[in-house]
Design an enzyme around this catalytic site. Structure first.
Site, mmCIF file in Angstrom:
data_model
loop_
_atom_site.group_PDB
_atom_site.id
_atom_site.type_symbol
_atom_site.label_atom_id
_atom_site.label_comp_id
_atom_site.label_asym_id
_atom_site.label_seq_id
_atom_site.Cartn_x
_atom_site.Cartn_y
_atom_site.Cartn_z
ATOM 1 N N HIS A 196 62.254 -10.964 49.063
ATOM 2 C CA HIS A 196 62.894 -10.842 47.756
ATOM 3 C C HIS A 196 63.017 -12.246 47.161
ATOM 4 O O HIS A 196 63.499 -13.172 47.829
ATOM 5 C CB HIS A 196 64.295 -10.253 47.900
ATOM 6 C CG HIS A 196 64.328 -8.786 48.185
ATOM 7 N ND1 HIS A 196 63.579 -8.198 49.181
ATOM 8 C CD2 HIS A 196 65.045 -7.781 47.610
ATOM 9 C CE1 HIS A 196 63.837 -6.888 49.195
ATOM 10 N NE2 HIS A 196 64.711 -6.624 48.253
ATOM 11 N N GLU A 199 64.900 -12.305 41.578
ATOM 12 C CA GLU A 199 65.676 -11.200 40.988
ATOM 13 C C GLU A 199 66.887 -11.843 40.320
ATOM 14 O O GLU A 199 66.974 -11.925 39.103
ATOM 15 C CB GLU A 199 66.100 -10.200 42.069
ATOM 16 C CG GLU A 199 66.979 -9.073 41.544
ATOM 17 C CD GLU A 199 67.594 -8.231 42.663
ATOM 18 O OE1 GLU A 199 68.059 -7.127 42.342
ATOM 19 O OE2 GLU A 199 67.630 -8.656 43.824
ATOM 20 N N ASP A 277 63.584 0.696 44.938
ATOM 21 C CA ASP A 277 64.586 -0.200 45.517
ATOM 22 C C ASP A 277 65.628 0.575 46.331
ATOM 23 O O ASP A 277 65.431 0.836 47.510
ATOM 24 C CB ASP A 277 65.233 -1.041 44.415
ATOM 25 C CG ASP A 277 65.865 -2.325 44.929
ATOM 26 O OD1 ASP A 277 65.779 -2.594 46.141
ATOM 27 O OD2 ASP A 277 66.440 -3.075 44.110
ATOM 28 N N ASP A 278 66.754 0.923 45.710
ATOM 29 C CA ASP A 278 67.833 1.680 46.367
ATOM 30 C C ASP A 278 68.148 2.892 45.491
ATOM 31 O O ASP A 278 69.151 2.917 44.769
ATOM 32 C CB ASP A 278 69.076 0.796 46.530
ATOM 33 C CG ASP A 278 68.805 -0.429 47.391
ATOM 34 O OD1 ASP A 278 68.874 -0.313 48.618
ATOM 35 O OD2 ASP A 278 68.507 -1.494 46.817
#
Length: 334
Positions: A196, A199, A277-278
């Site tokens: 990651h 972001e 993602d989630d």
């Protein structure tokens, strides 16, 4: 063919999904009841009402609290199988699942328990729906590199079942270079490398991930747009970005989908993919991310096919698997 049907018909790979982030409140409460775990919320409705995040950390606090319901091999199996069922309906032919072992081992759950449950679900998904899958171990970046090495040590007996490693959790203040030695060791072990970056963290974190960790894909990466030289490099090297539009809005990276930069990145020549993602927390699985983004940004069907192609090309699979998917994709009308 309407947009929803078109999107769900696109053969696609999901390259950025945290399996713990697919834990729907209904399952969370069922597992908590079964396992005798006390949750911070009294009901499913109260839990959903808490999904008003102001940034990444406010989400992570809730995410880790919910993960406490996951204890037994059966729990991880049921969690992943529920995700695969949704992914199949959304046209996913291949999924690379992120999992966070440190979230579980810190609570006394054995590393093997997590992998056993996830791998059994992967095998079941292949049989039931023909979905190919890989497991990617993510290190929690708010913890130390030494703690990451301890997790890697726990992973060694399971390494044949793990395809790659990633880096997730709180980005601010935790640059990729913090884990340089750990990721060098993972590369020596032959693992695929992702992280990651970009972001909430600055474009410099993306550069770090490329140059220090030597990643093969960037997870998120949307802040690359702030550095034109970096954009040129990502286009030149065709490094895939695993973008998660609904997540970016939910975590206030962009105020709304209409202001997301995904279309601009795609038109600049970047290898953009769309992922969930989630999804239990951010309002939609992969097809919903495709559909809502297409509507908000005016993406053409040719662009949606391009994004699906990017995902298949960026997946960690042999050409023998990838080629039939690409042929299917190419045969679809734009």
């Amino acid at each position: 063919m309407d947009l929803e049907h078109f999107v769900c018909s696109l053969p696609k790979a999901e390259l950025h999904v945290h399996i713990e982030g697919t834990l729907e409140p209904e399952m969370m409460f069922e597992l908590a009841r079964r396992n005798g775990v006390a949750l911070p919320w009294k009901s499913v409705e109260e839990t959903r009402a808490a999904y008003a995040f102001t940034d990444l950390q406010s989400f992570l606090d809730l995410y880790y609290a919910g993960a406490a319901a996951l204890i037994h091999e059966r729990d991880f199996f049921e969690l992943a199988l529920a995700y695969f069922e949704r992914a199949h309906a959304d046209g996913v032919v291949h999924a690379e699942l992120f999992f966070d072992p440190q979230t579980h081992t810190a609570r006394g759950v054995a590393f093997a328990t997590v992998v056993d449950g996830l791998e059994r679900a992967c095998a079941e998904a292949q049989v039931r729906w023909g979905i190919s899958s890989r497991l990617i171990l993510c290190f929690l970046r708010h913890l130390s590199e030494d703690e990451g090495f301890a997790t890697l040590e726990q992973a060694l007996p399971q390494l044949a079942r793990i395809h790659g490693v990633g880096l997730d959790s709180s980005e601010r203040g935790h640059p990729p270079a913090k884990f340089a030695r750990l990721f060098a060791r993972c590369r020596e072990l032959g693992l695929h490398i992702v992280a990651h970056a970009g972001e909430e963290g600055p474009p410099a974190y993306i550069v770090d991930a490329l140059d220090v960790l030597k990643v093969e894909r960037i997870d998120h990466g949307v802040r690359c747009a702030e550095d034109p030289a970096l954009v040129e490099r990502l286009v030149r090297e065709q490094v895939a970005l695993t973008v998660c539009p609904l997540s970016n809005v939910k975590l206030c990276v962009f105020p709304d989908l209409a202001q997301h930069n995904l279309k601009r990145l795609l038109e600049a020549g970047l290898k953009v993919t769309i992922n969930s993602d989630d999804p239990a927390y951010f309002g939609g699985y992969i097809a919903r991310n495709f559909i809502d983004t297409a509507r908000a940004l005016g993406l053409s069907r040719a662009q949606l096919k391009r994004i699906a192609r990017n995902s298949l090309e960026a997946s960690f699979v042999p050409e023998s698997l990838r080629t039939p998917w690409l042929l299917r994709l190419d045969a679809m009308p734009a």
